[in-house]
Design a protein around this motif. Structure first.
Motif, PDB file in Angstrom:
ATOM      1  N   LEU A 217     -11.208  23.964   0.063  1.00 36.17           N
ATOM      2  CA  LEU A 217     -10.223  24.690  -0.680  1.00 36.17           C
ATOM      3  C   LEU A 217      -8.870  24.484   0.396  1.00 36.17           C
ATOM      4  N   LEU A 218      -9.039  24.599   1.674  1.00 33.09           N
ATOM      5  CA  LEU A 218      -7.932  24.235   2.513  1.00 33.09           C
ATOM      6  C   LEU A 218      -7.389  22.805   2.243  1.00 33.09           C
ATOM      7  N   ASN A 219      -8.040  21.798   2.158  1.00 35.90           N
ATOM      8  CA  ASN A 219      -7.543  20.722   1.848  1.00 35.90           C
ATOM      9  C   ASN A 219      -7.058  20.579   0.366  1.00 35.90           C
ATOM     10  N   LEU A 220      -7.452  21.216  -0.421  1.00 36.10           N
ATOM     11  CA  LEU A 220      -6.796  21.334  -1.825  1.00 36.10           C
ATOM     12  C   LEU A 220      -5.248  21.967  -1.736  1.00 36.10           C
ATOM     13  N   ALA A 221      -5.415  22.879  -0.910  1.00 36.65           N
ATOM     14  CA  ALA A 221      -4.090  23.823  -0.638  1.00 36.65           C
ATOM     15  C   ALA A 221      -3.039  23.181   0.181  1.00 36.65           C
ATOM     16  N   VAL A 222      -3.344  22.368   1.236  1.00 34.29           N
ATOM     17  CA  VAL A 222      -2.190  21.752   1.863  1.00 34.29           C
ATOM     18  C   VAL A 222      -1.268  20.843   1.334  1.00 34.29           C
ATOM     19  N   ARG A 223       0.003  21.027   1.342  1.00 28.85           N
ATOM     20  CA  ARG A 223       0.973  20.276   0.914  1.00 28.85           C
ATOM     21  C   ARG A 223       1.058  20.541  -0.778  1.00 28.85           C
ATOM     22  N   ASN A 224       0.330  21.457  -1.339  1.00 27.88           N
ATOM     23  CA  ASN A 224       0.512  21.449  -2.803  1.00 27.88           C
ATOM     24  C   ASN A 224       0.457  22.953  -3.281  1.00 27.88           C
ATOM     25  N   GLN A 225       1.920  23.112  -3.502  1.00 29.08           N
ATOM     26  CA  GLN A 225       2.461  24.677  -3.708  1.00 29.08           C
ATOM     27  C   GLN A 225       1.591  25.297  -5.041  1.00 29.08           C
TER      28      GLN A 225
ATOM     29  N   SER B  24      -6.991  20.104 -11.398  1.00 26.76           N
ATOM     30  CA  SER B  24      -6.894  20.313 -12.848  1.00 26.76           C
ATOM     31  C   SER B  24      -8.336  20.189 -13.372  1.00 26.76           C
ATOM     32  N   ALA B  25      -9.355  19.357 -12.542  1.00 29.37           N
ATOM     33  CA  ALA B  25     -10.672  19.305 -13.285  1.00 29.37           C
ATOM     34  C   ALA B  25     -11.383  20.781 -12.896  1.00 29.37           C
ATOM     35  N   GLY B  26     -10.897  21.436 -12.382  1.00 32.37           N
ATOM     36  CA  GLY B  26     -11.699  22.898 -12.406  1.00 32.37           C
ATOM     37  C   GLY B  26     -12.524  23.317 -11.195  1.00 32.37           C
ATOM     38  N   VAL B  27     -12.118  22.808 -10.053  1.00 31.17           N
ATOM     39  CA  VAL B  27     -12.832  22.973  -8.931  1.00 31.17           C
ATOM     40  C   VAL B  27     -12.716  24.022  -8.019  1.00 31.17           C
ATOM     41  N   ILE B  28     -11.453  24.712  -8.175  1.00 25.14           N
ATOM     42  CA  ILE B  28     -11.224  26.110  -7.641  1.00 25.14           C
ATOM     43  C   ILE B  28     -11.856  27.077  -7.612  1.00 25.14           C
ATOM     44  N   ALA B  29     -12.099  27.540  -8.850  1.00 23.56           N
ATOM     45  CA  ALA B  29     -13.073  28.737  -9.187  1.00 23.56           C
ATOM     46  C   ALA B  29     -14.294  28.630  -8.627  1.00 23.56           C
ATOM     47  N   PRO B  30     -15.231  27.619  -9.006  1.00 24.62           N
ATOM     48  CA  PRO B  30     -16.464  27.471  -8.304  1.00 24.62           C
ATOM     49  C   PRO B  30     -16.550  27.385  -6.603  1.00 24.62           C
ATOM     50  N   LEU B  31     -15.458  26.780  -6.449  1.00 21.37           N
ATOM     51  CA  LEU B  31     -15.303  27.008  -4.744  1.00 21.37           C
ATOM     52  C   LEU B  31     -15.181  28.382  -4.272  1.00 21.37           C
ATOM     53  N   ILE B  32     -14.150  29.086  -4.837  1.00 22.24           N
ATOM     54  CA  ILE B  32     -14.070  30.479  -4.591  1.00 22.24           C
ATOM     55  C   ILE B  32     -15.285  31.263  -4.688  1.00 22.24           C
ATOM     56  N   SER B  33     -15.875  31.200  -5.855  1.00 21.51           N
ATOM     57  CA  SER B  33     -17.411  31.569  -5.876  1.00 21.51           C
ATOM     58  C   SER B  33     -18.231  31.629  -4.658  1.00 21.51           C
ATOM     59  N   MET B  34     -18.183  30.130  -4.055  1.00 25.71           N
ATOM     60  CA  MET B  34     -19.109  30.176  -2.972  1.00 25.71           C
ATOM     61  C   MET B  34     -18.839  30.646  -1.542  1.00 25.71           C
ATOM     62  N   LEU B  35     -17.604  31.271  -1.608  1.00 21.20           N
ATOM     63  CA  LEU B  35     -16.916  32.145  -0.511  1.00 21.20           C
ATOM     64  C   LEU B  35     -17.741  33.544  -0.566  1.00 21.20           C
ATOM     65  N   GLN B  36     -17.938  33.940  -1.692  1.00 15.08           N
ATOM     66  CA  GLN B  36     -18.840  35.301  -1.712  1.00 15.08           C
ATOM     67  C   GLN B  36     -19.949  35.529  -0.749  1.00 15.08           C
TER      68      GLN B  36
ATOM     69  N   SER C 253      -0.871   9.666  -2.407  1.00  7.70           N
ATOM     70  CA  SER C 253      -2.037   9.593  -3.254  1.00  7.70           C
ATOM     71  C   SER C 253      -3.176  10.925  -2.766  1.00  7.70           C
ATOM     72  N   LYS C 254      -2.809  11.602  -1.522  1.00  8.16           N
ATOM     73  CA  LYS C 254      -3.630  12.676  -1.306  1.00  8.16           C
ATOM     74  C   LYS C 254      -3.232  13.798  -2.501  1.00  8.16           C
ATOM     75  N   SER C 255      -1.857  13.757  -2.440  1.00 10.36           N
ATOM     76  CA  SER C 255      -1.399  14.733  -3.508  1.00 10.36           C
ATOM     77  C   SER C 255      -1.724  14.611  -4.973  1.00 10.36           C
ATOM     78  N   VAL C 256      -1.896  13.506  -5.395  1.00 14.30           N
ATOM     79  CA  VAL C 256      -2.385  13.064  -6.580  1.00 14.30           C
ATOM     80  C   VAL C 256      -3.881  13.501  -6.624  1.00 14.30           C
ATOM     81  N   VAL C 257      -4.747  13.182  -5.742  1.00 11.63           N
ATOM     82  CA  VAL C 257      -6.038  13.464  -5.757  1.00 11.63           C
ATOM     83  C   VAL C 257      -6.050  15.081  -5.757  1.00 11.63           C
TER      84      VAL C 257
END
Length: 392
Positions: free
Chosen positions: A111-119, A84-96, A74-78
């Motif tokens: 971002l860490l939680n999105l990356a763990v166990r998800n190639q 897919s919903a497009g959260v990665i780009a705005p999260l990266i912009s917040m690292l600036q 279920s974590k992998s699905v989330v």
């Protein structure tokens, strides 16, 4: 008959209850899925269009959505749905740097939680431009953000397609700084991240600063020599041993060579191969400089065992190192026939060819006698010393 009818009716009631339970379970799952979808839509909206406070809250919500999932699947699905919903780009912009630290930390955690166990997410995060701001965060001298950035580099570098990009970013010296001055967890993460980058087959190849030697040796001293962590640490020490500055740094660490010798004795197949590789690199670079240092730490028993029990590569390395540790050095050893020819030519030059054979015989006898005397003297020194060199 009456009892049988009652049991049958009870069974039918159980079936009805089971069916009802399944329906309720499915309904709850559908409700939960709908709620999660609504939350995700809200999160995406706040990340893209919200003010600073809303962006921070959205980043924190992403982390909670992943963490509160009940199972790995279920974590992998989330994770996949959020990406897919497009959260990665705005999260990266917040690292600036234009964002305050109060925004960068929750964005990095998300971002860490999105990356763990998800190639797929790991690759997407890197291709979306996360590495430059992570490198900037690694430049922080102290604080939680630097170690979170190291953890992020560790996670992202575990995906092979990401390694060239990360290696080319100049992150290695910054990870070495974390290795030297970070917390225990920070140092462990830095080692693993550097190890991940060391296996990058494309240029640039990993180059380690010699200042990595002391913390690497210290970590190797503390961990079990057969552990996976020891394998990573010895791999990095072997890389260090390929440069003169690295070899000097390893030797200058208190117990540096001894720790490598102990790893040869007690390590796994992988860590022993790396440890003997580092010792061999030392001895091959300057036999006169490193031979006694290695022998003094009692390397011979472990090397002898490694010639029989190690990997083929480790066995070859152990044999070569044993040969280098012998006295005299391999390149100076003479076979008896070569020695006789040299002595005969010398005798012929001095006394002429007529007396050359007789003169050569006397000279060889003197050489043998001198060799015996030296051997006896060497044996006496060994028996009177706590250190015994088992190779002559």
């Amino acid at each position: 008959m009456e009892e049988e009818a009652m049991l049958k009716k009870e069974e039918e009631n159980d079936d009805e209850e089971d069916e009802k339970g399944e329906e309720e379970k499915e309904e709850k799952l559908m409700q939960k899925s709908t709620i999660n979808r609504i939350i995700m839509e809200e999160v995406v909206g706040r990340l893209g269009n919200g003010d600073l406070k809303e962006k921070i809250e959205a980043a924190m919500a992403i982390r909670k959505l992943v963490r509160k999932s009940n199972s790995k699947s279920s974590k992998s699905v989330v994770r996949s749905r959020l990406a897919s919903a497009g959260v990665i780009a705005p999260l990266i912009s917040m690292l600036q740097p234009s964002f305050p630290l109060s925004a960068r930390e929750p964005a990095l955690l998300a971002l860490l939680n999105l990356a763990v166990r998800n190639q797929r997410n790991k690759i997407k995060i890197v291709t979306s431009g996360a590495i430059p701001p992570l490198v900037e965060l690694l430049k922080f001298q102290l604080g939680n953000l630097r170690e979170l950035a190291a953890a992020a580099i560790l996670t992202l570098s575990s995906a092979a397609p990401n390694k060239p990009t990360i290696a080319a970013s100049g992150v290695a010296p910054l990870l070495v700084h974390v290795l030297c001055s970070g917390s225990v967890q920070g140092r462990v993460d830095a080692v693993t991240a550097l190890y991940n980058l060391s296996s990058c087959e494309e240029d640039p190849k990993l180059v380690l600063d010699p200042e990595a030697a002391p913390p690497l040796i210290d970590l190797l001293k503390e961990c079990k020599k057969y552990s996976k962590f020891a394998e990573k640490t010895t791999a990095l020490l072997e890389i260090l041993s390929n440069s003169e500055d690295g070899r000097i740094a390893i030797t200058n660490v208190d117990g540096g060579i001894l720790t490598l010798v102990e790893t040869v004795e007690d390590g796994s197949l992988v860590s022993t191969a790396h440890a003997v590789g580092a010792l061999l690199s030392l001895c091959q670079s300057s036999r006169d400089k490193y031979r006694e240092l290695i022998l003094r730490e009692g390397a011979i028993p472990g090397l002898l065992r490694l010639t029989a029990e190690g990997t083929p590569e480790a066995q070859d390395r152990a044999r070569i190192l044993l040969d280098l540790l012998r006295e005299p050095p391999p390149e100076n050893r003479l076979t008896s026939s070569v020695l006789e020819r040299i002595v005969y030519n010398f005798a012929a030059h001095v006394d002429g060819t007529d007396k050359a054979a007789e003169t050569a015989k006397k000279l060889l006898q003197d050489v043998v006698q001198k060799s015996i005397e030296n051997s006896l003297s060497h044996m006496q020194l060994r028996t009177s010393s706590p250190f015994k060199d088992s190779i002559n």
